[in-house]
Design a protein around this motif. Structure first.
Motif: not given
Lengths: 114, 113
Positions: B5-6, B71-74, B90-93, B107-109
Motif C-alpha cells: 500500500i502506498q 517499524n516492520q509495517s511501514h 515513486y514506487l515501493c516494493a 506508486g505515488t505520483r
C-alpha cells in the motif's frame, strides 16, 4: 557491478504472433535474473525468476525465459501473444555479492495489435 | 492480503515544500525497496531495507532525500525542499527476502510545481 541491457525499447506485434524480448546482463558471479511487467498506471508485477537449475523457466500467462551463461542473456518469450500483453517489460538482476540490490533494465514496451 | 500500500497516490507540492511518501509492505516481508520512475531516467533504485535496517542507499540523492523504516509495517520517503526535477512516480516494493520476487505498490505520483 552488475548491469542489465534491454536492447529493444519498443516491440510491435500482432495478436497470435510469437515474441521475444531480449535481456543481456554482465556480472562475474552468481546472479538472480527476473522479469517484471508493468501495465500503464500500475506498479510492476513479477513474471518469473531464474537462479539455478533448468535454464528455461516458466512464468505466468504463458511466458517463459531462457538463461544462457555463454551469451549472458535471459530472453523472455511467448508463443502466442494477446492484446492484453501490451505493457512495458523489465528485466532485473540482483546478486548475493551486491547485497541483492536490484538493477533494472530500461524496459521494453510491447504493443500487441488486435 | 491487500498487497503493498502506498499513500498518497498523488501529491502536488510547490517548489521548496516538503513531501512525505508512505509505504506499507506486505506483512511478513523482510525487505522493502524504494524506486523512482520517470520517462527520461526509467526505473531508478533509491534505497533498500532489510528487517528495518538500511542496507543500501546508494541511489538516494545525497541532499534532501531521506528514508526510514521505524517499524516492520511501514516505511517513509521524505523529500525536503522539493524541486521540479523531483517530479516522478515513486514506487515501493517488498519481498520475503532480498533475493525473492518483489511485490510493487501502485506508486505515488509526485508533481512539483
Amino acid at each position: 557491478t552488475q548491469t542489465v541491457s534491454q536492447s529493444d525499447a519498443h516491440v510491435t506485434v500482432f495478436e497470435g504472433d510469437s515474441v521475444e524480448l531480449r535481456c543481456n546482463y554482465s556480472y562475474g558471479g552468481s546472479i538472480y535474473l527476473s522479469w517484471y511487467i508493468q501495465h500503464h498506471g500500475h506498479g510492476l508485477q513479477f513474471l518469473l525468476k531464474y537462479y539455478s537449475g533448468n535454464p528455461v523457466v516458466q512464468g505466468v500467462n504463458g511466458f517463459e525465459a531462457e538463461f544462457s551463461k555463454s551469451d549472458s542473456s535471459f530472453h523472455l518469450r511467448k508463443a502466442s501473444v494477446h492484446w492484453s500483453d501490451s505493457a512495458v517489460y523489465f528485466c532485473a538482476v540482483s546478486a548475493p555479492g551486491g547485497n541483492y540490490k536490484p538493477t533494472f533494465g530500461k524496459g521494453t514496451s510491447l504493443v500487441v495489435h488486435p | 492480503n491487500a498487497g503493498v500500500i502506498q499513500t498518497p497516490r498523488h501529491k502536488v507540492t510547490g517548489k521548496g515544500q516538503e513531501a512525505t511518501l508512505w509505504c506499507e509492505p506486505i506483512s511478513g516481508h523482510s525487505a522493502v525497496f524504494w524506486y523512482r520512475q520517470t520517462i527520461v531516467q526509467g526505473l531508478e533504485f533509491l534505497t533498500y531495507f532489510r528487517n528495518q535496517a538500511p542496507i543500501d542507499d546508494s541511489g538516494m540523492p545525497k541532499e534532501r532525500f531521506s528514508a526510514q523504516m521505524p517499524n516492520q509495517s511501514h516505511s517513509t520517503l521524505k523529500i525536503q525542499s522539493t524541486q521540479p526535477q523531483d517530479s516522478a512516480v515513486y514506487l515501493c516494493a517488498s519481498s520475503l527476502e532480498g533475493y525473492a520476487e518483489q511485490f510493487f505498490g501502485p506508486g505515488t505520483r509526485l508533481t512539483v510545481l
